[in-house]
Design an enzyme around this catalytic site. Structure first.
Site, PDB file in Angstrom:
ATOM      1  N   HIS A 109       0.790  -1.235   0.000  1.00 29.45           N
ATOM      2  CA  HIS A 109       0.000   0.000   0.000  1.00 29.45           C
ATOM      3  C   HIS A 109       0.815   1.274   0.000  1.00 29.45           C
ATOM      4  O   HIS A 109       0.246   2.366   0.118  1.00 29.45           O
ATOM      5  CB  HIS A 109      -0.924   0.049   1.213  1.00 29.45           C
ATOM      6  CG  HIS A 109      -2.004  -0.971   1.195  1.00 29.45           C
ATOM      7  ND1 HIS A 109      -3.249  -0.728   0.661  1.00 29.45           N
ATOM      8  CD2 HIS A 109      -2.023  -2.240   1.625  1.00 29.45           C
ATOM      9  CE1 HIS A 109      -3.991  -1.809   0.789  1.00 29.45           C
ATOM     10  NE2 HIS A 109      -3.263  -2.754   1.371  1.00 29.45           N
TER      11      HIS A 109
ATOM     12  N   LYS B  27      -8.528  14.092   4.387  1.00 28.17           N
ATOM     13  CA  LYS B  27      -7.671  12.906   4.360  1.00 28.17           C
ATOM     14  C   LYS B  27      -6.656  13.043   5.491  1.00 28.17           C
ATOM     15  O   LYS B  27      -6.593  14.084   6.116  1.00 28.17           O
ATOM     16  CB  LYS B  27      -6.954  12.789   3.016  1.00 28.17           C
ATOM     17  CG  LYS B  27      -6.254  14.105   2.596  1.00 28.17           C
ATOM     18  CD  LYS B  27      -5.536  13.993   1.273  1.00 28.17           C
ATOM     19  CE  LYS B  27      -6.442  14.060   0.075  1.00 28.17           C
ATOM     20  NZ  LYS B  27      -6.631  12.818  -0.617  1.00 28.17           N
ATOM     21  N   ARG B  28      -5.847  12.005   5.738  1.00 30.02           N
ATOM     22  CA  ARG B  28      -4.808  12.143   6.748  1.00 30.02           C
ATOM     23  C   ARG B  28      -3.886  13.310   6.380  1.00 30.02           C
ATOM     24  O   ARG B  28      -3.708  13.612   5.194  1.00 30.02           O
ATOM     25  CB  ARG B  28      -3.979  10.855   6.849  1.00 30.02           C
ATOM     26  CG  ARG B  28      -4.595   9.784   7.713  1.00 30.02           C
ATOM     27  CD  ARG B  28      -4.904  10.277   9.088  1.00 30.02           C
ATOM     28  NE  ARG B  28      -3.719  10.352   9.909  1.00 30.02           N
ATOM     29  CZ  ARG B  28      -3.424   9.515  10.888  1.00 30.02           C
ATOM     30  NH1 ARG B  28      -4.247   8.518  11.188  1.00 30.02           N
ATOM     31  NH2 ARG B  28      -2.331   9.655  11.604  1.00 30.02           N
TER      32      ARG B  28
ATOM     33  N   LYS C  42       0.814  14.599   0.915  1.00 32.85           N
ATOM     34  CA  LYS C  42      -0.555  14.889   0.467  1.00 32.85           C
ATOM     35  C   LYS C  42      -0.741  16.378   0.172  1.00 32.85           C
ATOM     36  O   LYS C  42      -1.724  16.799  -0.404  1.00 32.85           O
ATOM     37  CB  LYS C  42      -1.569  14.404   1.493  1.00 32.85           C
ATOM     38  CG  LYS C  42      -1.573  12.865   1.651  1.00 32.85           C
ATOM     39  CD  LYS C  42      -2.612  12.409   2.654  1.00 32.85           C
ATOM     40  CE  LYS C  42      -2.513  10.917   2.985  1.00 32.85           C
ATOM     41  NZ  LYS C  42      -3.131  10.058   1.964  1.00 32.85           N
TER      42      LYS C  42
ATOM     43  N   THR D 221      -8.419   6.728  -1.981  1.00 33.13           N
ATOM     44  CA  THR D 221      -9.776   6.202  -2.140  1.00 33.13           C
ATOM     45  C   THR D 221     -10.783   7.320  -1.907  1.00 33.13           C
ATOM     46  O   THR D 221     -11.899   7.280  -2.417  1.00 33.13           O
ATOM     47  CB  THR D 221     -10.053   5.036  -1.164  1.00 33.13           C
ATOM     48  OG1 THR D 221      -9.515   5.392   0.116  1.00 33.13           O
ATOM     49  CG2 THR D 221      -9.394   3.758  -1.648  1.00 33.13           C
TER      50      THR D 221
ATOM     51  N   LYS E 136     -14.471   8.489  -3.689  1.00 32.33           N
ATOM     52  CA  LYS E 136     -15.708   8.833  -2.957  1.00 32.33           C
ATOM     53  C   LYS E 136     -16.239  10.187  -3.421  1.00 32.33           C
ATOM     54  O   LYS E 136     -17.443  10.373  -3.622  1.00 32.33           O
ATOM     55  CB  LYS E 136     -15.447   8.855  -1.444  1.00 32.33           C
ATOM     56  CG  LYS E 136     -15.130   7.471  -0.891  1.00 32.33           C
ATOM     57  CD  LYS E 136     -14.523   7.497   0.512  1.00 32.33           C
ATOM     58  CE  LYS E 136     -13.853   6.150   0.785  1.00 32.33           C
ATOM     59  NZ  LYS E 136     -12.928   6.189   1.922  1.00 32.33           N
TER      60      LYS E 136
HETATM   61  C1  26V Z   1       2.129   5.405   6.754  1.00 30.86           C
HETATM   62  C2  26V Z   1       3.102   6.146   7.372  1.00 30.86           C
HETATM   63  C3  26V Z   1       3.195   6.058   8.842  1.00 30.86           C
HETATM   64  C4  26V Z   1       4.453   6.682   9.380  1.00 30.86           C
HETATM   65  C5  26V Z   1       4.796   7.970   8.678  1.00 30.86           C
HETATM   66  C6  26V Z   1       4.981   7.762   7.203  1.00 30.86           C
HETATM   67  C7  26V Z   1       3.904   6.973   6.594  1.00 30.86           C
HETATM   68  C8  26V Z   1       3.716   7.026   5.225  1.00 30.86           C
HETATM   69  C9  26V Z   1       2.723   6.298   4.644  1.00 30.86           C
HETATM   70  C10 26V Z   1       1.948   5.470   5.395  1.00 30.86           C
HETATM   71  C11 26V Z   1       0.900   4.682   4.708  1.00 30.86           C
HETATM   72  C12 26V Z   1       0.845   3.262   5.147  1.00 30.86           C
HETATM   73  C13 26V Z   1       0.004   2.421   4.283  1.00 30.86           C
HETATM   74  C14 26V Z   1      -1.260   3.096   3.831  1.00 30.86           C
HETATM   75  O1  26V Z   1      -2.120   3.417   4.612  1.00 30.86           O
HETATM   76  N1  26V Z   1      -1.399   3.283   2.537  1.00 30.86           N
HETATM   77  C15 26V Z   1      -2.578   3.842   1.920  1.00 30.86           C
HETATM   78  O2  26V Z   1      -3.363   2.752   1.463  1.00 30.86           O
HETATM   79  C16 26V Z   1      -4.537   3.173   0.806  1.00 30.86           C
HETATM   80  C17 26V Z   1      -5.317   1.918   0.469  1.00 30.86           C
HETATM   81  O3  26V Z   1      -4.623   1.165  -0.461  1.00 30.86           O
HETATM   82  C18 26V Z   1      -4.180   3.973  -0.425  1.00 30.86           C
HETATM   83  O4  26V Z   1      -5.362   4.395  -1.052  1.00 30.86           O
HETATM   84  C19 26V Z   1      -3.327   5.167  -0.044  1.00 30.86           C
HETATM   85  O5  26V Z   1      -2.904   5.850  -1.208  1.00 30.86           O
HETATM   86  C20 26V Z   1      -2.124   4.703   0.755  1.00 30.86           C
HETATM   87  O6  26V Z   1      -1.401   5.811   1.261  1.00 30.86           O
END
Ligand code: 26V
Length: 805
Positions: A355, A543-544, A549, A651, A655
């Site tokens: 992801h 979004k987060r 982003k 996603t 939406k």
């Molecule tokens: C998590 C973290 C946590 C620590 C700080 C840096 C960082 C960077 C990215 C993430 C994302 C972790 C995985 C995630 O949530 N990915 C998301 O998954 C969604 C479903 O597939 C996707 O639509 C998003 O684009 C993707 O960011």
């Protein structure tokens, strides 16, 4: 089950008595909600039992979706709609003088996830059940979900989300199906009955108790299961002898240390203790899940060798990747298979979804920690790595650079993505561009080694929650215009496209949007005291909060727009309401500063009479599933402006389009596919492409400082951050300044600034032609069917899980 209004009424009244000894007059709203939830849950039981029986007796392959996160939101409305009894229940309650909508508001969001990844898991559960696939979730029943966000003086303040405080209506505790998970201790090998056996000793056991939540399919009598595990002490709750001796704290120590395993979502991983807890969580729910799957499978009476034919385990990101060595452990240590037999079954069972390509999110565990916490699993991972290394050496001889990068254990760390790739038969990305980047860059070596293992599965969203439930007015318009076939078959939404130029449908569409916007305006007025004009463009970024982003790009553009308005009161811009909603990770300093910046900006702009209310800025606190359901139907403009290559899919983008917002976005993640679906003229694309971004990182020629010095508008907004202009001390936004200037603007905010400003001007112009805008919006709704998670799940089912739908 035959339900009518009278039965619902009497069930409800009886439930109030049996639960609380109260009648409608005495009961609080919460109690009424609980009683209603309980009877609705019971209405699912008959079909739940039938579905479960079918699985044990039948030959249907079971899909198990393993995920650390399930961002479920509320279930009452969703369940009522999927059971086909929403109107009936609303009428029954109405007869009793109660409002369904009011009771629905009593339900707390099950916020067991961070963002996109967790919500995707929840959408997938809905689609699997609605398509009649025997697909179940396996996760953790966190005592505290994602923190609740409060904005105090512009700052994010985190409050624990004690969502279980009043109980959770939708779960069923199944203590009789608990399993034991072992941690720590040591492993020795011995010959038993002529075979080498691993013997795990001196471990500490934890009881994993499942809480099952029924997952109701839409109008098809299917009820699947989301199984969430909770950690409890094995045997007696506390050490009674210490308790008797008066040492109460020691007596309770074991209980608390066990319960802490499932107490919080995402423990802070900046400390060793936090990381250890996270690893414990991962093994805990994975081991419990795999054990319970094997136990259920064995009840079928089929040979263990056929396991992979009847069970698929899907690993949502690397967090559940320990399912690979755990299944190996069970097959070898408990089922007495050989390594080769066990490996064959394991690889055929497991599939992994990646992801993110963000390096800091790629999991790795220190060998020391891994070994001491999971000694038996460690020996298995070591052996997987040894065998894999041998294969690599055979193929690549002494190309050590290549081999090094592919190893599972490297430099004192266990690399979870490498483990997941080696131990699965399928690895997928979540949008075309993301998969391409995985195949050609991040995981290039693996893609070369395993031809055919890598594939793309573009994400999706359940159109039932994100359109039917959350935008009832638009759903009604669709039903009137194209019939209600789209609910079962979202591809039929494309029929709506025929009406894109139809003036009367355009007007009806606009009336729906307008009425949603009026509702949101009232909410904003009540909650924040801000007057927003429902006739203005509602421009939403929800979004987060993360650097990539680029909420910062949006905010800096607003500051620039404000500057231009201040310079020229007559600047001809269409009135706009900029809405933000985002939670920042508690330890992410830059992200939190960006929230403070947005709120500071909002304060200045909203209170400035000079600009005649032409722009408003609103930050809605506590973004989550329920708030998303409220705001997405109100958007005219959807902000999807990540640095190209960084957003794996997104996603939220789907939406918003499904609810008729026009995307302003970069060619990133699924935006690329949204553009393909709606056509270039129905989306506003700007900025660098992924290739350009990757090239610029490689050649290192970008210097944000040069842009700062050479461009007046950019210099002005950056200076305003630091010179007290925003009515806060200059140091307040130091991290933002450093990020953009000192540290060279990692996400190319300034580089894309003008492209974005131009794109925003284009939006402004387009909105002036209402008929054209409505046409575009209708085309967006009509083209969104392909992004229903029903379609995504069908592709997972056919290509990865090997089942027909
Ligand atoms: C998590 C973290 C946590 C620590 C700080 C840096 C960082 C960077 C990215 C993430 C994302 C972790 C995985 C995630 O949530 N990915 C998301 O998954 C969604 C479903 O597939 C996707 O639509 C998003 O684009 C993707 O960011």
């Amino acid at each position: 089950m035959q339900l009518d209004k009278e039965r619902i009424k009497s069930d409800f009244e009886r439930k109030l008595i049996s639960l609380f000894a109260e009648d409608i007059k005495d009961a609080s709203r919460l109690h009424k909600y609980v009683a209603l939830g309980e009877i609705i849950k019971e209405y699912t039981f008959e079909n739940w039992l039938k579905s479960n029986k079918k699985y044990i007796k039948g030959d249907v392959k079971q899909i198990y979706y393993f995920s650390m996160e399930f961002l479920i939101g509320r279930l009452l409305e969703n369940n009522l709609i999927n059971l086909g009894i929403r109107d009936l229940v609303a009428e029954a309650l109405d007869d009793l003088g109660l409002s369904l909508e009011e009771l629905e508001m009593e339900e707390r969001d099950a916020g067991l996830g961070n963002g996109g990844l967790g919500r995707l898991a929840a959408c997938f559960l809905d689609s699997m059940a609605s398509l009649g696939i025997s697909g179940h979730g396996n996760g953790i029943r966190y005592k505290y979900g994602l923190f609740e966000q409060k904005i105090v003086n512009g700052y994010q303040v985190e409050v624990p989300d004690n969502w279980l405080k009043d109980g959770y209506v939708w779960e069923v505790r199944r203590a009789d199906r608990a399993v034991i998970v072992n941690f720590g201790g040591n492993v020795r090998f011995d010959i038993v009955d002529g075979r080498l056996k691993a013997i795990h000793e001196n471990y500490e056991s934890v009881l994993a108790v499942p809480y099952d939540v029924p997952v109701v399919g839409y109008g098809n009598n299917v009820v699947n299961t989301l199984r969430l595990w909770s950690a409890e002490p094995v045997g007696s709750e506390f050490d009674f002898s210490s308790f008797s001796m008066g040492d109460y704290a020691r007596a309770m120590e074991y209980k608390y240390s066990v319960e802490s395993i499932t107490s919080v979502l995402y423990p802070d991983d900046r400390t060793e203790k936090g990381r250890m807890l996270r690893l414990k969580q991962e093994y805990f729910f994975v081991s419990a899940g795999v054990q319970s799957i094997v136990r259920t499978y064995k009840k079928k009476g089929k040979p263990i060798k056929h396991f992979a034919k009847y069970c698929a385990i899907h690993i949502n990101d690397t967090h559940p990747a320990l399912a690979i060595p755990e299944l190996m452990r069970i097959l070898i240590d408990e089922e007495n298979l050989t390594w080769e037999e066990a490996w064959d079954i394991t690889v055929n069972t497991m599939a992994y979804t990646n992801h993110t390509i963000m390096a800091e999110a790629l999991e790795k565990w220190s060998v020391d920690m891994f070994k001491s916490l999971l000694p038996r699993i460690w020996t298995i991972v070591e052996e997987i790595n040894r065998r894999f290394c041998q294969e690599l050496v055979e193929k690549y001889k002494d190309d050590w650079k290549r081999i090094d990068e592919m190893l599972i254990i490297k430099d004192g760390f266990v690399k979870m993505a490498n483990l997941a790739i080696v131990g699965s038969h399928s690895v997928n990305g979540v949008a075309k561009l993301h998969t391409k980047i995985l195949k050609e860059q991040e995981l290039k070596l693996f893609n070369e080694y395993y031809t055919g293992k890598f594939n793309n599965k573009t994400n999706g969203i359940t159109h039932r929650r994100w359109l039917l439930d959350s935008n009832p007015k638009l759903a009604r318009l669709l039903n009137e215009t194209i019939g209600d076939g789209w609910i079962k078959n979202p591809n039929q939404l494309i029929e709506f496209k025929k009406f894109a130029k139809d003036k009367s449908i355009q007007q009806k569409f606009e009336a729906v949007k307008q009425s949603n916007k009026i509702e949101l305006s009232r909410f904003i007025k009540n909650r924040y005291g801000i007057n927003v004009d429902p006739d203005s463009i509602f421009d939403i970024q929800a979004k987060r909060l993360h650097g990539y982003k680029r909420q910062l790009l949006n905010a800096l553009h607003i500051l620039d727009l404000y500057n231009r308005l201040k310079e020229n009161r007559n600047l001809d811009i269409y009135p706009r309401t900029f809405i933000f909603s985002a939670k920042a990770f508690p330890g992410y300093v830059l992200a939190k500063e960006i929230i403070k910046f947005i709120n500071t900006l909002a304060n200045k702009i909203n209170n400035d009479e000079d600009i005649d209310d032409k722009i408003k800025v609103v930050f809605l606190e506590n973004y989550g599933v329920s708030l998303a359901e409220k705001i997405i139907p109100c958007a005219n403009v959807s902000e999807q402006i990540s640095t190209a290559s960084k957003e794996a899919s997104g996603t939220g983008n789907m939406k918003f389009m499904m609810n008729g917002a026009i995307t302003i976005g970069t060619l990133d993640g699924a935006n690329v596919e949204i553009k393909e679906a709606v056509g270039d003229e129905n989306i506003v694309i700007f900025g660098m492409t992924a290739d350009e971004v990757i090239e610029l990182y490689k050649n290192g020629s970008y210097k944000s400082l040069e842009l700062y010095y050479s461009d007046e508008r950019i210099k002005r907004v950056i200076d305003q951050l630091m010179n007290g202009y925003l009515d806060v001390p200059g140091s307040e936004f130091m991290n933002i300044y450093n990020h953009l200037i000192t540290n060279n603007d990692e996400f190319f905010v300034l580089k894309d600034f003008y492209a974005y400003a131009d794109a925003q001007m284009k939006i402004d112009n387009l909105f002036r032609d209402k008929s054209k805008w409505n046409e575009m919006a209708i085309i967006n709704v009509a083209s969104s069917g392909i992004f229903s998670s029903d379609n995504t799940i069908k592709r997972y089912a056919e290509d990865i899980w090997g089942i027909d739908v």
